[in-house]
Design a protein around this motif. Sequence first.
Motif, short mmCIF file in Angstrom:
data_model
loop_
_atom_site.label_atom_id
_atom_site.label_comp_id
_atom_site.label_asym_id
_atom_site.label_seq_id
_atom_site.Cartn_x
_atom_site.Cartn_y
_atom_site.Cartn_z
N GLU A 209 -27.52 -13.07 -30.15
CA GLU A 209 -27.71 -12.46 -28.84
C GLU A 209 -26.63 -12.95 -27.86
OE1 GLU A 209 -29.91 -10.09 -27.78
OE2 GLU A 209 -30.27 -9.94 -29.95
N PRO A 210 -26.10 -12.07 -27.02
CA PRO A 210 -25.08 -12.50 -26.05
C PRO A 210 -25.69 -13.43 -25.01
CG PRO A 210 -25.73 -10.22 -25.67
CD PRO A 210 -26.37 -10.62 -26.95
N PRO A 211 -24.96 -14.48 -24.62
CA PRO A 211 -25.47 -15.43 -23.62
C PRO A 211 -25.26 -14.92 -22.20
CG PRO A 211 -23.32 -16.14 -24.37
CD PRO A 211 -23.64 -14.88 -25.14
N VAL A 212 -25.95 -13.84 -21.88
CA VAL A 212 -25.68 -13.12 -20.63
C VAL A 212 -25.97 -13.96 -19.39
CG1 VAL A 212 -25.98 -10.82 -21.63
CG2 VAL A 212 -27.98 -12.06 -20.79
N ASP A 213 -26.80 -14.97 -19.50
CA ASP A 213 -27.14 -15.79 -18.33
C ASP A 213 -26.17 -16.96 -18.13
OD1 ASP A 213 -29.36 -14.22 -17.75
OD2 ASP A 213 -30.67 -15.39 -19.05
N ALA A 214 -25.26 -17.15 -19.07
CA ALA A 214 -24.30 -18.26 -18.95
C ALA A 214 -23.26 -17.91 -17.88
CB ALA A 214 -23.62 -18.52 -20.29
N PRO A 215 -23.03 -18.77 -16.92
CA PRO A 215 -22.08 -18.47 -15.84
C PRO A 215 -20.66 -18.18 -16.33
CG PRO A 215 -23.44 -20.36 -15.26
CD PRO A 215 -23.71 -20.07 -16.70
N ARG A 216 -20.28 -18.72 -17.47
CA ARG A 216 -18.91 -18.56 -17.96
C ARG A 216 -18.79 -17.47 -19.02
NH1 ARG A 216 -14.79 -23.52 -17.86
NH2 ARG A 216 -14.85 -23.83 -15.60
N PHE A 217 -19.81 -16.67 -19.19
CA PHE A 217 -19.76 -15.56 -20.15
C PHE A 217 -19.20 -14.32 -19.48
CE2 PHE A 217 -21.88 -11.73 -21.92
CZ PHE A 217 -21.30 -11.76 -23.19
N ARG A 218 -18.27 -13.66 -20.17
CA ARG A 218 -17.73 -12.38 -19.72
C ARG A 218 -17.65 -11.44 -20.91
NH1 ARG A 218 -18.24 -15.32 -15.97
NH2 ARG A 218 -16.96 -15.52 -14.08
N GLN A 219 -17.65 -10.14 -20.64
CA GLN A 219 -17.48 -9.14 -21.70
C GLN A 219 -16.52 -8.07 -21.22
OE1 GLN A 219 -21.03 -7.74 -23.67
NE2 GLN A 219 -20.11 -5.78 -24.23
N ILE A 220 -15.59 -7.68 -22.09
CA ILE A 220 -14.64 -6.62 -21.77
C ILE A 220 -14.63 -5.60 -22.90
CG2 ILE A 220 -13.18 -8.03 -20.27
CD1 ILE A 220 -11.30 -8.52 -22.60
N GLY A 221 -14.10 -4.43 -22.62
CA GLY A 221 -14.10 -3.36 -23.61
C GLY A 221 -12.97 -3.48 -24.62
N HIS A 222 -11.83 -4.02 -24.19
CA HIS A 222 -10.68 -4.19 -25.08
C HIS A 222 -9.76 -5.23 -24.46
CE1 HIS A 222 -8.36 -1.81 -22.20
NE2 HIS A 222 -9.31 -0.88 -22.26
N LEU A 223 -8.77 -5.68 -25.23
CA LEU A 223 -7.91 -6.77 -24.76
C LEU A 223 -7.04 -6.36 -23.58
CD1 LEU A 223 -6.62 -8.85 -27.81
CD2 LEU A 223 -8.24 -9.48 -26.05
N GLY A 224 -6.85 -5.07 -23.37
CA GLY A 224 -6.09 -4.64 -22.20
C GLY A 224 -6.75 -5.05 -20.90
N GLU A 225 -8.05 -5.32 -20.93
CA GLU A 225 -8.78 -5.74 -19.72
C GLU A 225 -8.73 -7.25 -19.50
OE1 GLU A 225 -12.73 -4.25 -20.13
OE2 GLU A 225 -12.10 -2.15 -20.28
N LEU A 226 -8.14 -7.98 -20.46
CA LEU A 226 -8.13 -9.43 -20.34
C LEU A 226 -7.23 -9.97 -19.24
CD1 LEU A 226 -9.16 -12.14 -21.46
CD2 LEU A 226 -7.25 -12.09 -23.10
#
Length: 234
Positions: A209-226
């Motif tokens: 499960e993604p750690p959505v409550d972690a302050p340092r967690f981020r999610q992007i759609g592809h590496l172009g958004e990094l």
Amino acid sequence: MTIRPLTTIGLDADDTLWQNEQYYRLTERHFAGLLKDYGDADEISARLLEAEKRNLAHYGFGIKGFTLSMIETALQVTDGRAPSSVVSEILSIGRDLLSHPVETLPHVHDALEALSGKYFLVMITKGDLFDQERKLAQSGLGDYFDAVEIVSDKTAVTYRRIFSKVGDGPERAMMVGNSLKSDIVPAIAAGCYGVFVPHELTWILEHVEPPVDAPRFRQIGHLGELPPLIERLA
């Protein structure tokens, strides 16, 4: 003097920088076809997955361990009577995996170009040493990286060790990858940022499960958004 909050970026390789899992899936279908007289494809695949789970502690991650697990599964489902032609074909498709051309994923070159020179970039990957070195060389991405770490497993201890050795510690580092289990959760536990880049095919043993409550967690759609994500954090 202003201290930059982020100085070091770690990036996973397989299915983050280049395609990988799709070739395993194709190989698995080929393997199931070789054993079609001994069970249906779903049953063969389930037996293979169980063998992979058992063998991780012995063979580690990578194509060689996968090939040995295919041979073990073939012997199991045939009660030790797997034809030599089947074993020979398994070895052949394993060798094919080890020489498959490298296909980089979209936006990878542009993202690394934008980050190179601004941040210390380190590729952190697990798997077979020779195979990962081959893929990095064929990918044409090697010049972007300041360091390469090929490890047997990815844990919080792994990330603390690497980012303390090549960077300014995990608190000023970020790990980017497609596996929540290997790339994100342990990196966040180590004190890093963890940026999840989902891939449409991710090995089932890498699912958590993604750690959505972690302050340092981020999610992007592809590496172009990094790059823009990192600039917002800087």
